[in-house]
Design a protein around this motif. Structure first.
Motif, PDB file in Angstrom:
ATOM      1  N   ALA A  89     -32.907  60.934  34.983  1.00  0.00           N
ATOM      2  CA  ALA A  89     -32.738  60.876  33.528  1.00  0.00           C
ATOM      3  C   ALA A  89     -34.034  60.460  32.833  1.00  0.00           C
ATOM      4  O   ALA A  89     -34.315  60.921  31.721  1.00  0.00           O
ATOM      5  CB  ALA A  89     -31.619  59.903  33.174  1.00  0.00           C
ATOM      6  N   ARG A  90     -34.819  59.620  33.503  1.00  0.00           N
ATOM      7  CA  ARG A  90     -36.087  59.169  32.914  1.00  0.00           C
ATOM      8  C   ARG A  90     -37.154  60.254  32.952  1.00  0.00           C
ATOM      9  O   ARG A  90     -38.112  60.208  32.186  1.00  0.00           O
ATOM     10  CB  ARG A  90     -36.591  57.937  33.653  1.00  0.00           C
ATOM     11  CG  ARG A  90     -35.791  56.713  33.392  1.00  0.00           C
ATOM     12  CD  ARG A  90     -36.445  55.513  34.060  1.00  0.00           C
ATOM     13  NE  ARG A  90     -35.552  54.363  33.981  1.00  0.00           N
ATOM     14  CZ  ARG A  90     -35.131  53.650  35.026  1.00  0.00           C
ATOM     15  NH1 ARG A  90     -35.574  53.936  36.224  1.00  0.00           N
ATOM     16  NH2 ARG A  90     -34.336  52.657  34.853  1.00  0.00           N
ATOM     17  N   VAL A 143     -26.804  55.825  41.921  1.00  0.00           N
ATOM     18  CA  VAL A 143     -27.066  55.414  40.540  1.00  0.00           C
ATOM     19  C   VAL A 143     -28.569  55.390  40.261  1.00  0.00           C
ATOM     20  O   VAL A 143     -29.020  55.886  39.214  1.00  0.00           O
ATOM     21  CB  VAL A 143     -26.424  54.040  40.250  1.00  0.00           C
ATOM     22  CG1 VAL A 143     -26.893  53.483  38.906  1.00  0.00           C
ATOM     23  CG2 VAL A 143     -24.906  54.145  40.276  1.00  0.00           C
ATOM     24  N   SER A 144     -29.362  54.865  41.187  1.00  0.00           N
ATOM     25  CA  SER A 144     -30.807  54.801  40.968  1.00  0.00           C
ATOM     26  C   SER A 144     -31.417  56.194  40.894  1.00  0.00           C
ATOM     27  O   SER A 144     -32.308  56.444  40.077  1.00  0.00           O
ATOM     28  CB  SER A 144     -31.499  53.960  42.036  1.00  0.00           C
ATOM     29  OG  SER A 144     -31.492  54.608  43.285  1.00  0.00           O
ATOM     30  N   ARG A 145     -30.948  57.116  41.729  1.00  0.00           N
ATOM     31  CA  ARG A 145     -31.467  58.492  41.678  1.00  0.00           C
ATOM     32  C   ARG A 145     -31.103  59.173  40.362  1.00  0.00           C
ATOM     33  O   ARG A 145     -31.910  59.887  39.786  1.00  0.00           O
ATOM     34  CB  ARG A 145     -30.921  59.310  42.859  1.00  0.00           C
ATOM     35  CG  ARG A 145     -31.465  58.875  44.203  1.00  0.00           C
ATOM     36  CD  ARG A 145     -32.989  58.987  44.291  1.00  0.00           C
ATOM     37  NE  ARG A 145     -33.375  60.373  44.081  1.00  0.00           N
ATOM     38  CZ  ARG A 145     -34.303  60.769  43.195  1.00  0.00           C
ATOM     39  NH1 ARG A 145     -34.967  59.900  42.473  1.00  0.00           N
ATOM     40  NH2 ARG A 145     -34.573  62.049  43.066  1.00  0.00           N
ATOM     41  N   ARG A 146     -29.898  58.928  39.873  1.00  0.00           N
ATOM     42  CA  ARG A 146     -29.490  59.495  38.579  1.00  0.00           C
ATOM     43  C   ARG A 146     -30.331  58.926  37.446  1.00  0.00           C
ATOM     44  O   ARG A 146     -30.737  59.647  36.540  1.00  0.00           O
ATOM     45  CB  ARG A 146     -28.008  59.237  38.335  1.00  0.00           C
ATOM     46  CG  ARG A 146     -27.118  60.128  39.171  1.00  0.00           C
ATOM     47  CD  ARG A 146     -25.661  59.823  38.948  1.00  0.00           C
ATOM     48  NE  ARG A 146     -24.797  60.782  39.649  1.00  0.00           N
ATOM     49  CZ  ARG A 146     -23.525  60.576  39.884  1.00  0.00           C
ATOM     50  NH1 ARG A 146     -22.935  59.452  39.489  1.00  0.00           N
ATOM     51  NH2 ARG A 146     -22.818  61.483  40.520  1.00  0.00           N
TER      52      ARG A 146
END
Length: 70
Positions: free
Chosen positions: A68-69, A61-64
């Motif tokens: 996205a940022r 989730v953190s990598r996604r």
């Protein structure tokens, strides 16, 4: 005495992270990742938490979010 007792866990987590990075858009589940690396989901989660400080799902989730940022 093993000079690097977490060596196998580090290798597992490094390979799992590489797989996650290469498949960020895929529907990745802990049980599927564990099966891919021939370990139980519990063993994968434990290794991830010990080596990376987070569970595999949290890492995904953190990598996604980071992607996205960008």
């Amino acid at each position: 005495d093993d000079p690097e007792p977490d060596g196998p866990a580090r290798l597992l987590v490094r390979e799992a992270m590489q797989f996650i990075e290469a498949n960020l858009d895929a529907d990745l589940r802990v049980r599927d990742l564990a099966a891919r690396f021939s370990v139980t989901p519990y063993a994968l989660i434990r290794a991830f938490r010990r080596v990376a400080g987070v569970a595999p799902h949290q890492y995904l989730v953190s990598r996604r979010l980071e992607r996205a940022r960008a």
